[in-house]
Design a protein around this motif. Structure first.
Motif, mmCIF file in Angstrom:
data_model
loop_
_atom_site.group_PDB
_atom_site.id
_atom_site.type_symbol
_atom_site.label_atom_id
_atom_site.label_comp_id
_atom_site.label_asym_id
_atom_site.label_seq_id
_atom_site.Cartn_x
_atom_site.Cartn_y
_atom_site.Cartn_z
ATOM 1 N N ASP A 375 0.844 -1.195 0.000
ATOM 2 C CA ASP A 375 0.000 0.000 0.000
ATOM 3 C C ASP A 375 0.883 1.250 0.000
ATOM 4 O O ASP A 375 1.402 1.670 1.038
ATOM 5 C CB ASP A 375 -0.921 -0.005 1.211
ATOM 6 N N ARG A 377 0.112 4.247 -0.253
ATOM 7 C CA ARG A 377 -0.432 5.353 0.534
ATOM 8 C C ARG A 377 0.143 5.305 1.956
ATOM 9 O O ARG A 377 0.523 6.332 2.521
ATOM 10 C CB ARG A 377 -1.963 5.274 0.572
ATOM 11 N N ARG A 378 0.217 4.108 2.514
ATOM 12 C CA ARG A 378 0.828 3.958 3.841
ATOM 13 C C ARG A 378 2.325 4.237 3.778
ATOM 14 O O ARG A 378 2.913 4.737 4.742
ATOM 15 C CB ARG A 378 0.552 2.559 4.388
ATOM 16 N N ARG A 440 -10.105 11.496 -3.425
ATOM 17 C CA ARG A 440 -9.905 12.882 -2.995
ATOM 18 C C ARG A 440 -8.526 13.352 -3.425
ATOM 19 O O ARG A 440 -7.613 12.548 -3.662
ATOM 20 C CB ARG A 440 -10.025 13.008 -1.470
ATOM 21 N N VAL A 445 -5.925 16.208 2.325
ATOM 22 C CA VAL A 445 -5.854 15.397 3.540
ATOM 23 C C VAL A 445 -4.430 15.309 4.097
ATOM 24 O O VAL A 445 -4.238 14.938 5.256
ATOM 25 C CB VAL A 445 -6.389 13.974 3.276
ATOM 26 N N GLY A 449 -3.209 11.620 6.118
ATOM 27 C CA GLY A 449 -4.564 11.190 5.778
ATOM 28 C C GLY A 449 -4.665 10.375 4.510
ATOM 29 O O GLY A 449 -5.739 9.832 4.188
ATOM 30 N N PRO A 451 -3.674 7.341 3.594
ATOM 31 C CA PRO A 451 -4.120 5.943 3.629
ATOM 32 C C PRO A 451 -5.635 5.764 3.642
ATOM 33 O O PRO A 451 -6.145 4.686 3.290
ATOM 34 C CB PRO A 451 -3.491 5.402 4.921
ATOM 35 N N ASP A 452 -6.373 6.801 4.028
ATOM 36 C CA ASP A 452 -7.835 6.704 4.062
ATOM 37 C C ASP A 452 -8.496 7.146 2.759
ATOM 38 O O ASP A 452 -9.727 7.107 2.643
ATOM 39 C CB ASP A 452 -8.382 7.554 5.212
ATOM 40 N N VAL A 453 -7.688 7.565 1.784
ATOM 41 C CA VAL A 453 -8.230 7.998 0.493
ATOM 42 C C VAL A 453 -8.302 6.791 -0.443
ATOM 43 O O VAL A 453 -7.294 6.147 -0.728
ATOM 44 C CB VAL A 453 -7.355 9.100 -0.129
ATOM 45 N N ALA A 454 -9.485 6.484 -0.917
ATOM 46 C CA ALA A 454 -9.683 5.280 -1.725
ATOM 47 C C ALA A 454 -9.125 5.440 -3.139
ATOM 48 O O ALA A 454 -9.109 6.536 -3.695
ATOM 49 C CB ALA A 454 -11.171 4.950 -1.801
#
Length: 468
Positions: A375, A377-378, A440, A445, A449, A451-454
């Motif tokens: 991931d 994003r992480r 988003r 974010v 933030g 990791p919470d964006v799909a």
């Protein structure tokens, strides 16, 4: 703006994404409202009026409704065949650590099993917007390896899938002639380097490129096997993964392998975590480049893989020479306390020099999956956290500028590491249409933030291959 001649020659677009924020990830950090795609290539990046010129009766139009478009993610150090065989059992951060610890021995042994593992990984990665990755170490050195995931047959399977148009990502492979995580025989590795062209074979480099070799310099600090000037808690200084009776003999053997690869015109990805190993690599590349008729280091774009204990001075020298530092920010989050116990708090604080590498323009982020999960994003959030924890500015304007750089470390800079920046890695007219759409704008974010964006959509070669 679109070149009218290009528009006239290409006709209408096959696919248009509009009404959002396009983060081009180019040097100027430009933004746009949408992108038009024809025959797998980006033909326009601009505002709604410009994109309207490309609309035709067969054009598919996707309304972004404020969502963000980035270049497809390029995970530049990821073991696809191993990931597909092991998932979801990562080494760090596994959802079920007990189950992950029990995964051992041969994972794949047949052509069918290896192909299935690659295809499984491809599907998983597509769902996170990953359109390119680097397999850092496949080849004859591991034909008798335990897992079966690094066997030279994996290269042939990638080649067959590429020829059939069945790859889910664009693949870069570094050939492995030594032993994975074990002492390499210098003569064997040098012979493999000399035979690289035969192993690399022929394939469309847009889908499968084998530009160089992976060489293991040392192991990791957590096993006290990174070769370092620092003293471990047991008084040792680590070792090199080269056969030899003394550390001096091993060091000369490693330098010989690095020089041979450079003089053969091959890109080298060297697994080097200790500062002494990094130092040796930089000296060996410089010595090879200084020989008459040799290519420059910058031409070949060598890579220091991991570089856990690299010093700020070494990072600065990488920038001067044109060498990338490819590292995994998540490992610092999991291993920092462990490293403190082995090398002390001062060394642990200075390890994983992400801030220095980012400032020097040499930082390329990757996952090393399945060591970590894939991931990205992480990975960006972990990099930001590490940089802040080691003194990075928390001023909003600095954090915003840093997020731009961290996003580039997963898009445009890996493309440069792949020596493919002229045709992928940014949302630019003329480049391949590999894109990811996020729910988003990341700048709304911040890195923490992200990791919470799909991931809403993945486009590969102009085709929508995933849609949430």
């Amino acid at each position: 703006m679109t070149d009218p001649k290009v528009h006239e020659a290409r006709g209408h677009a096959d696919l248009i994404l509009r009404g959002g924020t396009v983060l081009t990830m180019d040097d100027d950090a430009r933004r746009a409202e949408g992108v038009a795609i024809t025959a797998g290539r980006i033909v326009a990046v601009g505002d709604s009026a410009e994109l309207e010129l490309w609309c035709g009766p067969t054009t598919r139009v996707i309304e972004l409704s404020g969502r963000a478009v980035l270049p497809g993610i390029n995970d530049s150090h990821l073991h696809g065949s191993w990931l597909g065989a092991r998932w979801p059992h990562t080494f760090f951060g596994a959802a079920d650590p007990e189950a992950a610890a029990q995964v051992s021995g041969t994972l794949v042994s047949s052509t069918a099993e290896r192909r299935a593992a690659i295809q499984r990984a491809g599907k998983l990665l597509t769902e996170l917007g990953i359109t390119s990755y680097t397999e850092p170490g496949l080849g004859p050195g591991e034909d008798s390896g335990e897992t079966g995931s690094f066997h030279s047959e994996v290269i042939e399977i990638y080649r067959e899938l590429a020829a059939a148009g069945e790859l889910s990502q664009r693949i870069t492979v570094l050939a492995l002639h030594g032993i994975l995580d074990g002492p390499s025989d210098v003569a064997t590795v040098v012979a493999g380097i000399q035979n690289h062209a035969a192993l690399a074979g022929e394939s469309d480099p847009a889908w499968l490129a084998i530009p160089g070799v992976k060489i293991f310099g040392d192991l990791i600090p957590l096993s006290r096997q990174a070769w370092t000037h620092h003293s471990y808690d047991d008084g040792t200084h680590g070792d090199l993964l080269v056969e030899g009776a003394t550390i001096a003999e091993k060091a000369e053997g490693l330098a010989q392998m690095l020089r041979a690869a450079h003089l053969a015109g091959l890109q080298v990805g060297i697994h080097a975590t200790g500062d002494r190993t990094v130092e040796l690599a930089l000296e060996a590349f410089a010595a090879a480049a200084a020989l008459p008729g040799a290519p420059s280091v910058r031409e070949l774009g060598h890579v220091i893989i991991h570089g856990d204990l690299a010093t700020p001075a070494q990072v600065a020298r990488m920038a001067e020479m044109g060498i990338w530092l490819n590292t995994q920010s998540g490992i610092a989050a999991y291993a920092g306390e462990w490293l403190t116990g082995m090398l002390g708090p001062e060394v642990a604080t200075s390890a994983w020099p992400l801030g220095a590498a980012l400032a020097a323009g040499v930082l390329v982020l990757s996952s090393d999956a399945p060591v970590l999960d894939f991931d990205w994003r992480r990975g960006i959030a972990a990099a930001e956290a590490r940089i802040v924890a080691t003194g990075g500015s928390v001023a909003p304007e600095d954090m915003r500028a840093r997020l731009e750089q961290l996003l580039r470390a997963y898009t445009s800079l890996p493309a440069a590491q792949d020596r493919a920046a002229d045709w992928k890695g940014t949302v630019t007219a003329g480049k391949v249409a590999d894109l990811v759409v996020l729910a988003r704008d990341p700048f709304e974010v911040g890195a923490a933030g992200l990791p919470d964006v799909a991931v809403d959509l993945t486009v590969l070669d102009g085709h929508v291959v995933f849609e949430r």
